[in-house]
Write a protein that holds these residues in place. Structure first.
Motif, PDB file in Angstrom:
ATOM      1  N   LYS A   1      19.359  -3.873  11.358  1.00 29.59           N
ATOM      2  CA  LYS A   1      20.535  -3.985  11.837  1.00 29.59           C
ATOM      3  C   LYS A   1      21.652  -2.914  11.841  1.00 29.59           C
ATOM      4  O   LYS A   1      22.671  -2.984  12.432  1.00 29.59           O
ATOM      5  N   TYR A   2      21.354  -1.938  10.831  1.00 30.37           N
ATOM      6  CA  TYR A   2      22.252  -0.912  10.603  1.00 30.37           C
ATOM      7  C   TYR A   2      21.384   0.539  10.852  1.00 30.37           C
ATOM      8  O   TYR A   2      20.356   0.393  10.406  1.00 30.37           O
ATOM      9  N   ALA A   3      22.019   1.412  11.331  1.00 26.15           N
ATOM     10  CA  ALA A   3      21.263   2.725  11.298  1.00 26.15           C
ATOM     11  C   ALA A   3      21.181   3.208   9.942  1.00 26.15           C
ATOM     12  O   ALA A   3      21.966   3.131   9.077  1.00 26.15           O
ATOM     13  N   ALA A   4      19.895   3.856   9.627  1.00 26.61           N
ATOM     14  CA  ALA A   4      19.662   4.247   8.122  1.00 26.61           C
ATOM     15  C   ALA A   4      18.994   5.596   8.279  1.00 26.61           C
ATOM     16  O   ALA A   4      18.342   6.011   9.310  1.00 26.61           O
ATOM     17  N   ALA A   5      19.033   6.258   7.274  1.00 26.51           N
ATOM     18  CA  ALA A   5      18.600   7.606   6.920  1.00 26.51           C
ATOM     19  C   ALA A   5      17.916   7.679   5.602  1.00 26.51           C
ATOM     20  O   ALA A   5      18.669   7.313   4.689  1.00 26.51           O
ATOM     21  N   ARG A   6      16.881   8.373   5.764  1.00 24.47           N
ATOM     22  CA  ARG A   6      16.393   8.579   4.164  1.00 24.47           C
ATOM     23  C   ARG A   6      17.078   9.884   3.550  1.00 24.47           C
ATOM     24  O   ARG A   6      17.041  10.946   4.412  1.00 24.47           O
ATOM     25  N   ILE A   7      17.821   9.703   2.546  1.00 22.79           N
ATOM     26  CA  ILE A   7      18.431  10.804   1.924  1.00 22.79           C
ATOM     27  C   ILE A   7      17.730  11.609   0.898  1.00 22.79           C
ATOM     28  O   ILE A   7      18.371  12.451   0.363  1.00 22.79           O
ATOM     29  N   SER A   8      16.830  10.861   0.288  1.00 23.36           N
ATOM     30  CA  SER A   8      16.092  11.194  -0.997  1.00 23.36           C
ATOM     31  C   SER A   8      14.569  10.722  -0.842  1.00 23.36           C
ATOM     32  O   SER A   8      14.109   9.727  -0.708  1.00 23.36           O
ATOM     33  N   GLU A   9      13.589  11.823  -1.151  1.00 21.55           N
ATOM     34  CA  GLU A   9      12.164  11.443  -1.182  1.00 21.55           C
ATOM     35  C   GLU A   9      12.049  10.579  -2.225  1.00 21.55           C
ATOM     36  O   GLU A   9      10.773   9.875  -2.251  1.00 21.55           O
ATOM     37  N   GLY A  10      12.550  10.698  -3.356  1.00 19.35           N
ATOM     38  CA  GLY A  10      12.053  10.038  -4.485  1.00 19.35           C
ATOM     39  C   GLY A  10      11.448  10.579  -5.329  1.00 19.35           C
ATOM     40  O   GLY A  10      10.848  11.559  -5.167  1.00 19.35           O
TER      41      GLY A  10
ATOM     42  N   TYR B   1      27.987   1.999  -2.751  1.00 22.38           N
ATOM     43  CA  TYR B   1      28.697   1.617  -1.521  1.00 22.38           C
ATOM     44  C   TYR B   1      29.800   2.871  -1.688  1.00 22.38           C
ATOM     45  O   TYR B   1      30.634   2.850  -2.587  1.00 22.38           O
ATOM     46  N   LEU B   2      29.835   3.486  -0.307  1.00 24.73           N
ATOM     47  CA  LEU B   2      31.107   4.362   0.024  1.00 24.73           C
ATOM     48  C   LEU B   2      31.930   3.609   0.799  1.00 24.73           C
ATOM     49  O   LEU B   2      31.547   3.646   2.073  1.00 24.73           O
ATOM     50  N   ARG B   3      33.098   3.128   0.391  1.00 21.92           N
ATOM     51  CA  ARG B   3      33.953   2.197   1.233  1.00 21.92           C
ATOM     52  C   ARG B   3      34.661   3.078   2.391  1.00 21.92           C
ATOM     53  O   ARG B   3      34.642   2.490   3.523  1.00 21.92           O
ATOM     54  N   ALA B   4      34.964   4.496   1.963  1.00 28.88           N
ATOM     55  CA  ALA B   4      35.520   5.118   3.087  1.00 28.88           C
ATOM     56  C   ALA B   4      34.675   5.330   4.265  1.00 28.88           C
ATOM     57  O   ALA B   4      35.201   5.613   5.428  1.00 28.88           O
TER      58      ALA B   4
ATOM     59  N   VAL C   1      15.842   6.967  -1.812  1.00 24.81           N
ATOM     60  CA  VAL C   1      17.117   6.664  -1.434  1.00 24.81           C
ATOM     61  C   VAL C   1      17.602   6.675   0.024  1.00 24.81           C
ATOM     62  O   VAL C   1      17.144   7.477   0.629  1.00 24.81           O
ATOM     63  N   TYR C   2      17.940   5.678   0.500  1.00 27.92           N
ATOM     64  CA  TYR C   2      18.465   5.546   2.077  1.00 27.92           C
ATOM     65  C   TYR C   2      19.967   4.968   1.947  1.00 27.92           C
ATOM     66  O   TYR C   2      20.419   4.297   1.257  1.00 27.92           O
ATOM     67  N   ALA C   3      20.557   5.503   3.104  1.00 26.19           N
ATOM     68  CA  ALA C   3      21.738   5.155   3.590  1.00 26.19           C
ATOM     69  C   ALA C   3      21.898   4.484   4.528  1.00 26.19           C
ATOM     70  O   ALA C   3      20.963   4.737   5.582  1.00 26.19           O
ATOM     71  N   TYR C   4      22.657   3.270   4.664  1.00 24.73           N
ATOM     72  CA  TYR C   4      22.626   2.507   5.781  1.00 24.73           C
ATOM     73  C   TYR C   4      24.291   2.513   6.373  1.00 24.73           C
ATOM     74  O   TYR C   4      25.033   2.375   5.299  1.00 24.73           O
TER      75      TYR C   4
END
Length: 89
Positions: free
Chosen positions: A68-77, A20-23, A37-40
């Motif tokens: 409920k939150y926008a997401a983006a795939r940031i790594s294929e795995g 989690y990136l609090r900032a 890897v996904y970012a929400y």
């Protein structure tokens, strides 16, 4: 410039790691099945605290994070990377 995200290994059938990136109120998850890897985005820190304490991370993600939150795939795995490596050979 890369952001400093510390991923923690978790005991979950769905996820292998999360961070989690609090900032930026951004939750990062690594899926066990394919290593992607996904970012929400816009996830309040309360969800991060609860995710670290719940008995079922996957169930919590399904009820409170997915859709409920926008997401983006940031790594294929890893599996995608292995397939790409095989194609390049």
């Amino acid at each position: 410039m890369a952001l400093p995200i510390v991923m923690q290994k978790v005991k979950s059938q769905m996820l292998s790691e999360m961070g989690y990136l609090r900032a930026a109120n951004t939750l990062f998850v690594k899926f066990r099945n394919n290593g992607a890897v996904y970012a929400y985005f816009g996830v309040p820190s309360e969800h991060w605290q609860r995710l670290r304490a719940v008995a079922s991370i996957g169930r919590y993600m399904q009820r409170h994070i997915f859709k409920k939150y926008a997401a983006a795939r940031i790594s294929e795995g890893e599996k995608a990377t292995s397939a790409q490596t095989a194609e390049a050979a």
